[in-house]
Design a protein around this motif. Structure first.
Motif, PDB file in Angstrom:
ATOM      1  N   GLY A  18      97.775  -6.039 -39.434  1.00 39.95           N
ATOM      2  CA  GLY A  18      98.389  -6.950 -38.474  1.00 39.95           C
ATOM      3  C   GLY A  18      97.502  -7.208 -37.271  1.00 39.95           C
ATOM      4  N   GLY A  19      97.176  -8.472 -37.056  1.00 36.29           N
ATOM      5  CA  GLY A  19      96.317  -8.847 -35.919  1.00 36.29           C
ATOM      6  C   GLY A  19      97.115  -9.582 -34.849  1.00 36.29           C
ATOM      7  N   GLY A  23      98.154  -4.991 -33.013  1.00 36.99           N
ATOM      8  CA  GLY A  23      96.991  -4.730 -33.866  1.00 36.99           C
ATOM      9  C   GLY A  23      95.694  -5.200 -33.238  1.00 36.99           C
ATOM     10  N   ILE A  40      93.392  -5.965 -41.188  1.00 36.51           N
ATOM     11  CA  ILE A  40      93.881  -6.830 -42.278  1.00 36.51           C
ATOM     12  C   ILE A  40      95.025  -7.685 -41.753  1.00 36.51           C
ATOM     13  N   ARG A  43      97.194 -13.819 -41.969  1.00 38.87           N
ATOM     14  CA  ARG A  43      96.771 -15.070 -41.344  1.00 38.87           C
ATOM     15  C   ARG A  43      95.362 -14.870 -40.807  1.00 38.87           C
ATOM     16  N   GLU A  85      97.198 -10.012 -47.685  1.00 38.13           N
ATOM     17  CA  GLU A  85      98.571  -9.574 -47.399  1.00 38.13           C
ATOM     18  C   GLU A  85      98.807  -8.198 -47.992  1.00 38.13           C
ATOM     19  N   VAL A  86      99.174  -7.278 -47.135  1.00 39.22           N
ATOM     20  CA  VAL A  86      99.444  -5.913 -47.594  1.00 39.22           C
ATOM     21  C   VAL A  86     100.829  -5.874 -48.241  1.00 39.22           C
ATOM     22  N   GLY A 114     104.685  -6.430 -36.990  1.00 41.48           N
ATOM     23  CA  GLY A 114     105.578  -7.293 -36.203  1.00 41.48           C
ATOM     24  C   GLY A 114     106.993  -7.373 -36.742  1.00 41.48           C
ATOM     25  N   SER A 115     107.599  -8.544 -36.564  1.00 43.63           N
ATOM     26  CA  SER A 115     109.015  -8.702 -36.930  1.00 43.63           C
ATOM     27  C   SER A 115     109.274 -10.087 -37.508  1.00 43.63           C
ATOM     28  N   TYR A 117     112.708 -13.092 -37.993  1.00 41.82           N
ATOM     29  CA  TYR A 117     114.044 -13.410 -37.469  1.00 41.82           C
ATOM     30  C   TYR A 117     115.103 -12.815 -38.366  1.00 41.82           C
ATOM     31  N   PRO A 132     111.265 -20.432 -34.767  1.00 42.81           N
ATOM     32  CA  PRO A 132     109.839 -20.530 -34.426  1.00 42.81           C
ATOM     33  C   PRO A 132     109.136 -19.182 -34.545  1.00 42.81           C
ATOM     34  N   LYS A 133     108.483 -18.938 -35.670  1.00 46.75           N
ATOM     35  CA  LYS A 133     107.796 -17.656 -35.836  1.00 46.75           C
ATOM     36  C   LYS A 133     106.308 -17.850 -36.153  1.00 46.75           C
ATOM     37  N   ILE A 305     103.079   0.532 -34.382  1.00 47.90           N
ATOM     38  CA  ILE A 305     103.153   0.027 -32.999  1.00 47.90           C
ATOM     39  C   ILE A 305     103.809  -1.350 -32.987  1.00 47.90           C
ATOM     40  N   ASP A 307     106.554  -4.414 -32.665  1.00 48.04           N
ATOM     41  CA  ASP A 307     107.924  -4.712 -33.112  1.00 48.04           C
ATOM     42  C   ASP A 307     108.366  -3.883 -34.316  1.00 48.04           C
ATOM     43  N   ALA A 320     111.303  -5.201 -28.184  1.00 44.47           N
ATOM     44  CA  ALA A 320     110.302  -5.930 -28.976  1.00 44.47           C
ATOM     45  C   ALA A 320     109.675  -6.996 -28.097  1.00 44.47           C
ATOM     46  N   ALA A 325     103.865  -4.103 -27.308  1.00 45.34           N
ATOM     47  CA  ALA A 325     102.927  -4.020 -28.437  1.00 45.34           C
ATOM     48  C   ALA A 325     101.487  -3.906 -27.935  1.00 45.34           C
TER      49      ALA A 325
HETATM   50  C1  LIG Z   1     109.387 -17.515 -30.269  1.00 39.59           C
HETATM   51  C2  LIG Z   1     109.055 -16.172 -29.671  1.00 39.59           C
HETATM   52  C3  LIG Z   1     108.986 -16.034 -28.289  1.00 39.59           C
HETATM   53  C4  LIG Z   1     108.661 -14.813 -27.711  1.00 39.59           C
HETATM   54  N1  LIG Z   1     108.568 -14.721 -26.357  1.00 39.59           N
HETATM   55  C5  LIG Z   1     108.165 -13.563 -25.790  1.00 39.59           C
HETATM   56  C6  LIG Z   1     107.956 -13.477 -24.376  1.00 39.59           C
HETATM   57  O1  LIG Z   1     108.170 -14.445 -23.652  1.00 39.59           O
HETATM   58  N2  LIG Z   1     107.510 -12.306 -23.863  1.00 39.59           N
HETATM   59  C7  LIG Z   1     107.256 -11.216 -24.657  1.00 39.59           C
HETATM   60  O2  LIG Z   1     106.831 -10.185 -24.152  1.00 39.59           O
HETATM   61  N3  LIG Z   1     107.454 -11.265 -25.998  1.00 39.59           N
HETATM   62  C8  LIG Z   1     107.896 -12.404 -26.568  1.00 39.59           C
HETATM   63  N4  LIG Z   1     108.077 -12.478 -27.928  1.00 39.59           N
HETATM   64  C9  LIG Z   1     107.921 -11.243 -28.727  1.00 39.59           C
HETATM   65  C10 LIG Z   1     106.474 -10.962 -29.015  1.00 39.59           C
HETATM   66  O3  LIG Z   1     105.836 -12.098 -29.563  1.00 39.59           O
HETATM   67  C11 LIG Z   1     106.421  -9.793 -29.988  1.00 39.59           C
HETATM   68  O4  LIG Z   1     107.065  -8.702 -29.391  1.00 39.59           O
HETATM   69  C12 LIG Z   1     104.985  -9.426 -30.310  1.00 39.59           C
HETATM   70  O5  LIG Z   1     104.362 -10.496 -30.991  1.00 39.59           O
HETATM   71  C13 LIG Z   1     104.949  -8.165 -31.168  1.00 39.59           C
HETATM   72  O6  LIG Z   1     103.625  -7.855 -31.446  1.00 39.59           O
HETATM   73  P1  LIG Z   1     103.265  -7.133 -32.817  1.00 39.59           P
HETATM   74  O7  LIG Z   1     101.807  -6.831 -32.757  1.00 39.59           O
HETATM   75  O8  LIG Z   1     104.210  -6.050 -33.094  1.00 39.59           O
HETATM   76  O9  LIG Z   1     103.537  -8.242 -33.938  1.00 39.59           O
HETATM   77  P2  LIG Z   1     103.003  -9.722 -34.083  1.00 39.59           P
HETATM   78  O10 LIG Z   1     102.393 -10.200 -32.837  1.00 39.59           O
HETATM   79  O11 LIG Z   1     104.124 -10.484 -34.664  1.00 39.59           O
HETATM   80  O12 LIG Z   1     101.854  -9.579 -35.164  1.00 39.59           O
HETATM   81  C14 LIG Z   1     102.110  -9.159 -36.469  1.00 39.59           C
HETATM   82  C15 LIG Z   1     100.921  -9.550 -37.330  1.00 39.59           C
HETATM   83  O13 LIG Z   1     101.025  -8.885 -38.561  1.00 39.59           O
HETATM   84  C16 LIG Z   1     100.674  -9.782 -39.605  1.00 39.59           C
HETATM   85  N5  LIG Z   1     101.344  -9.332 -40.808  1.00 39.59           N
HETATM   86  C17 LIG Z   1     102.686  -9.184 -41.004  1.00 39.59           C
HETATM   87  N6  LIG Z   1     102.935  -8.698 -42.231  1.00 39.59           N
HETATM   88  C18 LIG Z   1     101.721  -8.563 -42.829  1.00 39.59           C
HETATM   89  C19 LIG Z   1     101.335  -8.119 -44.132  1.00 39.59           C
HETATM   90  N7  LIG Z   1     102.231  -7.725 -45.042  1.00 39.59           N
HETATM   91  N8  LIG Z   1     100.018  -8.109 -44.425  1.00 39.59           N
HETATM   92  C20 LIG Z   1      99.095  -8.511 -43.497  1.00 39.59           C
HETATM   93  N9  LIG Z   1      99.429  -8.946 -42.273  1.00 39.59           N
HETATM   94  C21 LIG Z   1     100.720  -8.957 -41.937  1.00 39.59           C
HETATM   95  C22 LIG Z   1     101.151 -11.135 -39.103  1.00 39.59           C
HETATM   96  O14 LIG Z   1     100.473 -12.193 -39.738  1.00 39.59           O
HETATM   97  C23 LIG Z   1     100.846 -11.029 -37.612  1.00 39.59           C
HETATM   98  O15 LIG Z   1      99.568 -11.527 -37.304  1.00 39.59           O
HETATM   99  C24 LIG Z   1     108.408 -13.691 -28.542  1.00 39.59           C
HETATM  100  C25 LIG Z   1     108.484 -13.828 -29.934  1.00 39.59           C
HETATM  101  C26 LIG Z   1     108.801 -15.056 -30.487  1.00 39.59           C
HETATM  102  C27 LIG Z   1     108.868 -15.195 -31.999  1.00 39.59           C
END
Ligand SMILES: Cc1cc2nc3c(=O)[nH]c(=O)nc-3n(C[C@H](O)[C@H](O)[C@H](O)COP(=O)(O)OP(=O)(O)OC[C@H]3O[C@@H](n4cnc5c(N)ncnc54)[C@H](O)[C@@H]3O)c2cc1C
Length: 415
Positions: A18-19, A23, A40, A43, A85-86, A114-115, A117, A132-133, A305, A307, A320, A325
């Motif tokens: 996850g980037g 990540g 990895i 996207r 994709e893992v 991440g997470s 919806y 919007p994800k 780490i 969501d 989240a 993160a």
């Molecule tokens: C519309 C929206 C608005 C938001 N607004 C705010 C805000 O205003 N303030 C705030 O603090 N937070 C906000 N958030 C929340 C914030 O975006 C998340 O908390 C944050 O992105 C979490 O980071 P993360 O690294 O856990 O996951 P993400 O940033 O979601 O990254 C996860 C990554 O893992 C990759 N991935 C997933 N599954 C796999 C797999 N099987 N194999 C390979 N790669 C994979 C994905 O492609 C993605 O790049 C918002 C979220 C959304 C959707």
């Protein structure tokens, strides 16, 4: 330790899945360390999700809020990026499996997936009510919004026209509030004078929230302010209005039927895959319980780490949020540079913000609360600060200032 789990020169091999915010922060903190890192992601880009709603409402273009992972990590010679994709983890063999049938060995693994919806046991609703994800989602929503106005311009039947000009946003969290406020601005200001048969300002924008108040993570006073501000902008806020059914023509709620062609989902999230791969316990939102150093309970070489992780601090689960993160990723990366077992992490909130509309936002940090123009300014600063890459920051800032002065939206494209 077998050779496969080590990188070149017998170095520790850390694999990050996850980037996103977590990540990428972890990979950046490991840059230049005596460790081989593989990041990895399915996207090829890091996506700034907090501004996705601005792409969905035609204010920003996709490229303004996404940056190629390879570009960001180009100078980190010990980090390689894999597009893939893992789909599983084998903790005994210490390897992750990808959907293309390949495997990647690790000595230490960081899950940052991440997470998604949460459609609350109705995954089929995603069809009628996109959320919007991803960039594809935001473009799809943008096209649906703009197309609804185009179709209304051509509709002869009044009831059909009304349904086309009714936009429902489900969920009164920050995403729903931001979406509803921006759609109202689009209809009342940006599209003003652009049509001949309809007045876009007559569009109904309805925000439905199942609970008794919107922005429930904020103090009650700020929720009340947000409701008043939205209503002043022409948004019909309906509280205690849980969705019971969705179809192509509208939705059924606890408070009755709403006919609408465009429905946008912004209610609740659940953790992305991760817990299932490990076969361990998870909470009702699918989050993986971790110790205070982010090690997955029962797996000392695997960390989670962002969501996807469930970390409790001072008796409550960390929210989240991008800043959670990012702080976790940076801390873990710094620790793994030198230590096989990281030290505990402590989250320091810089405050929560939600934007409602032009110069209207809320901000809360402990007992401090702000609302209105100054909170809006802080919200802007925080988001520009979190954006990756200076070019992008400058561009987004310039576009905001321009839009603030003119109400113009440069990305009004149906593609
Ligand atoms: C519309 C929206 C608005 C938001 N607004 C705010 C805000 O205003 N303030 C705030 O603090 N937070 C906000 N958030 C929340 C914030 O975006 C998340 O908390 C944050 O992105 C979490 O980071 P993360 O690294 O856990 O996951 P993400 O940033 O979601 O990254 C996860 C990554 O893992 C990759 N991935 C997933 N599954 C796999 C797999 N099987 N194999 C390979 N790669 C994979 C994905 O492609 C993605 O790049 C918002 C979220 C959304 C959707």
């Amino acid at each position: 330790m077998s050779q496969a789990h080590q990188g070149g020169d017998g170095r520790r091999r850390v694999v990050i899945v996850g980037g996103g915010f977590g990540g990428l922060a972890c990979a950046r903190a490991l840059a230049g360390a005596d460790v081989d890192v593989t990041l990895i992601d399915k996207r090829n880009h890091h996506l700034f999700q907090p501004l996705l709603y601005q792409v969905a409402t035609a204010a920003l273009s996709p490229a303004d809020i996404a940056v190629p992972l390879r570009g960001v990590l180009a100078k980190a010679k010990n980090v390689r990026v894999l597009l893939g994709e893992v789909c599983g983890i084998d903790p005994d063999r210490r390897q992750v499996s990808l959907t293309d049938g390949t495997t990647v060995p690790y000595e230490q693994l960081v899950l940052a997936t991440g997470s998604a919806y949460n459609y609350f046991a109705h995954p089929e609703w995603a069809q009628q009510a996109p959320a919007p994800k991803s960039i594809a989602d935001a473009r799809h929503i943008r096209a649906s919004l703009l197309k609804a106005f185009e179709d209304a311009e051509r509709a002869d039947d009044a009831a059909h026209r009304e349904a086309l000009l009714t936009f429902v946003v489900v969920g009164g969290g920050p995403t729903g509030v931001e979406m509803a406020g921006t759609i109202a601005e689009l209809a009342r200001h940006t599209l003003k004078g652009n049509f001949r048969n309809i007045d876009p300002a007559c569009a109904k924008i309805i925000l439905v929230e199942a609970g008794p108040r919107i922005l429930s993570a904020f103090p009650e006073e700020l929720s009340t302010y947000a409701v008043d501000a939205l209503r002043r902008m022409g948004v019909d806020v309906r509280l205690g209005c849980a969705v019971e059914g969705l179809d192509d023509h509208g939705l059924d709620t606890k408070a009755g039927r709403i006919n609408a062609r465009t429905i946008i989902w912004g209610a609740g999230i659940k953790a992305a895959q991760g817990a299932a791969w490990l076969g361990g316990t998870h909470d009702r939102n699918g989050r993986i319980p971790v110790a205070d150093n982010m090690a997955v309970v029962g797996h000392e070489r695997i960390f989670a780490i962002g969501d996807v992780a469930l970390l409790e601090q001072d008796g409550a689960a960390l929210p989240a949020l991008a800043q959670v993160a990012q702080q976790q990723g940076t801390h873990l990366g710094r620790e793994l540079r030198v230590l096989a077992i990281p030290r505990p992490f402590r989250y320091r909130s810089r405050g929560d913000t939600a934007v409602i509309g032009r110069h209207s936002a809320v901000y809360s940090l402990g007992k401090y609360q702000l609302k209105g123009r100054f909170a809006w300014f802080l919200w802007g600063l925080a988001h520009v600060y979190l954006l990756i890459g200076f070019d992008r920051r400058a561009l987004v800032m310039f576009q905001w200032i321009w839009r603030y002065l003119t109400f113009e939206r440069g990305a009004r494209l149906i593609d």
